[in-house]
Enzyme design. Structure first.
Site, PDB file in Angstrom:
ATOM      1  N   HIS A  46      -4.332  -1.723  -9.295  1.00  0.00           N
ATOM      2  CA  HIS A  46      -3.144  -2.561  -9.474  1.00  0.00           C
ATOM      3  C   HIS A  46      -2.541  -2.718  -8.071  1.00  0.00           C
ATOM      4  O   HIS A  46      -2.611  -1.786  -7.258  1.00  0.00           O
ATOM      5  CB  HIS A  46      -2.052  -1.891 -10.304  1.00  0.00           C
ATOM      6  N   ASP A 103      -0.496   0.266  -7.050  1.00  0.00           N
ATOM      7  CA  ASP A 103      -1.171   1.562  -6.840  1.00  0.00           C
ATOM      8  C   ASP A 103      -1.510   1.724  -5.374  1.00  0.00           C
ATOM      9  O   ASP A 103      -1.415   2.805  -4.815  1.00  0.00           O
ATOM     10  CB  ASP A 103      -2.544   1.653  -7.535  1.00  0.00           C
TER      11      ASP A 103
END
Ligand code: XLS
Ligand code: NI
Ligand code: NI
Length: 437
Positions: A101, A104
């Site tokens: 993501h 992240d």
């Protein structure tokens, strides 16, 4: 470059007799099954969020996981250093892919512009790590659920500004995925669902979600991103009802809004079970609809209701997955992504290796078992025979649409009664499957 996993070599394949916990017993990347190497068939991927951002926290306590390379800050510097540890791990595991993501890999800034700048800095580090190791990006996605602005959802939020923010974030995530050569882009509903229908205009929310996905597909086309779009079903958590409930609900949505040719499905084991299905059901349902794109490999715990995202070690499960996946000749451009996290009690870095090695071996075993079952046509022959009454005669006429209710009534009035049934042989088949394990 400092080693982050000192003393751990590139994990070798040593075969089923090996007792070395840091060796593959079944995953031999170059072994050919049904005409493809296991590497190309399984296309294993390590997920960034659990494996490099997971802390081991749970609703009852804080994180426990030791990650010596991580200074615990949300700085860009730390994010860049983390890339080195991540790629050392993925390389030592010989996994060909990873997934992330946006949030992240890079910290969120005070403004969208700052977040985008942070992402650009880390994306540069990811690009050079990819080039250095040969690890590729299976898919990228955007985190549209952690920041409090997404409390009511993102594309289905009641707040139009939040929809716009989410759109801007996905635009950037697609650009970064494209720049890193990502082969897919995933939408998981995050908080796209509702907690209570008293305050929800469901029609408007689902319309907005479709608008959002069309805009994403249009933008991807405009910038030349050729990767596959994937929608990931999940029935609940964090909301009481997620609109991407299961494969059937997702496909109904995609078809209803003219998205079926643009988006396939990313099926996750624990989400299937939360929906009251088996993983095999979700895979087979997607496959027969031509929509099986990729999988998130994990498993839940029968005694816990939550999406616990454990590593898959159950050979029945992986065999069932591979029976379906082999039927469609693999998953490419999708793959097998370990959307799984080590338990909070497994807090040492080496546990990350044990977890992934186990998952990869379990899928390799499942692949070989499923291939043997398919080679002997154990299920295929039974299924073919079971529906043989539709191969000719009245059954064939039903299938090709050449008879009506009137014809069928006449047929049965003349015949008097239906031919007798045959046994389904469920127990026999279950016994036979056991012979292959
Ligand atoms: C959460 C989902 C998520 C997606 C990616 O339950 O599995 O991790 O795979 O957004
Ligand atoms: Ni997932
Ligand atoms: Ni999940």
């Amino acid at each position: 470059m400092a080693e982050h996993f000192p003393g751990i070599p590139v994990i070798p394949f040593e075969g089923p007799k090996s007792k070395n916990p840091l060796a593959f017993k079944h995953y031999n990347a170059t072994e050919v099954v049904e005409g493809k190497s296991l590497r190309d068939l399984l296309r294993f991927s390590v997920c960034y969020w659990h494996t490099f951002r997971g802390t081991g926290s749970d609703p009852f306590g804080p994180g426990t996981l030791l990650r010596p390379w991580d200074d615990g800050t949300e700085s860009v510097d730390n994010a860049v250093k983390r890339v080195d540890a991540a790629f050392e791990f993925i390389h030592k595991l010989s996994a060909p892919f990873y997934c992330f993501h946006d949030r992240d890999v890079a910290p969120e800034g005070a403004t969208l512009a700052e977040s985008n700048r942070n992402l650009d800095v880390v994306a540069k580090a990811l690009k050079s790590a990819q080039d250095r190791t040969g690890v590729k990006l299976l898919w990228g996605t955007a985190n549209l659920f952690s920041n409090p602005r997404f409390m009511h959802g993102a594309a289905t939020s009641c707040n139009a500004d939040v929809f716009a923010y989410a759109a801007a974030q996905v635009k950037k995530a697609i650009e970064v995925t494209h720049a890193l050569g990502g082969e897919n882009y995933v939408f998981w509903g995050g908080r796209e669902g509702y907690m209570n229908l008293y305050n929800t205009d469901m029609k408007r929310e689902i319309d907005h979600l479709a608008r959002f996905m069309h805009m994403a597909a249009d933008y991807a086309k405009a910038i030349g991103f050729k990767g596959q779009f994937l929608f990931e079903p999940k029935p609940k958590e964090p909301t009481k009802h997620q609109y991407d409930f299961d494969a059937a609900a997702c496909l109904n949505f995609l078809r209803g809004y003219g998205l079926q040719d643009k988006v396939k499905l990313n099926i996750e084991t624990n989400h299937a079970t939360l929906a009251g299905h088996t993983m095999m059901h979700e895979l087979e349902y997607s496959r027969i609809q031509g929509a099986l794109g990729s999988i998130d490999a994990n498993t839940g715990d029968l005694l816990l209701g939550w999406d616990t995202d454990q590593f898959p070690t159950d050979i029945y499960l992986t065999t069932q997955c591979m029976l379906v996946i082999l039927k469609q000749g693999g998953l490419a451009p999708g793959g097998v992504n370990f959307d799984a996290k080590v338990r909070r009690e497994s807090f040492e870095p080496i546990d990350l290796f044990y977890a992934h090695i186990g998952g990869m071996d379990a899928f390799a075993r499942g692949t070989k078992i499923a291939a043997a079952i398919r080679k002997d046509k154990v299920l295929e022959d039974v299924v073919k025979k079971r529906y043989a009454s539709f191969d000719d005669g009245i059954g064939k006429k039903i299938e090709d649409g050449s008879v009506s209710f009137v014809d069928l009534e006449k047929y049965m009035l003349d015949k008097g009664n239906a031919d007798p049934n045959s046994s389904g042989r469920q127990e026999l088949l279950e016994n036979i499957i056991n012979d292959y394990l």
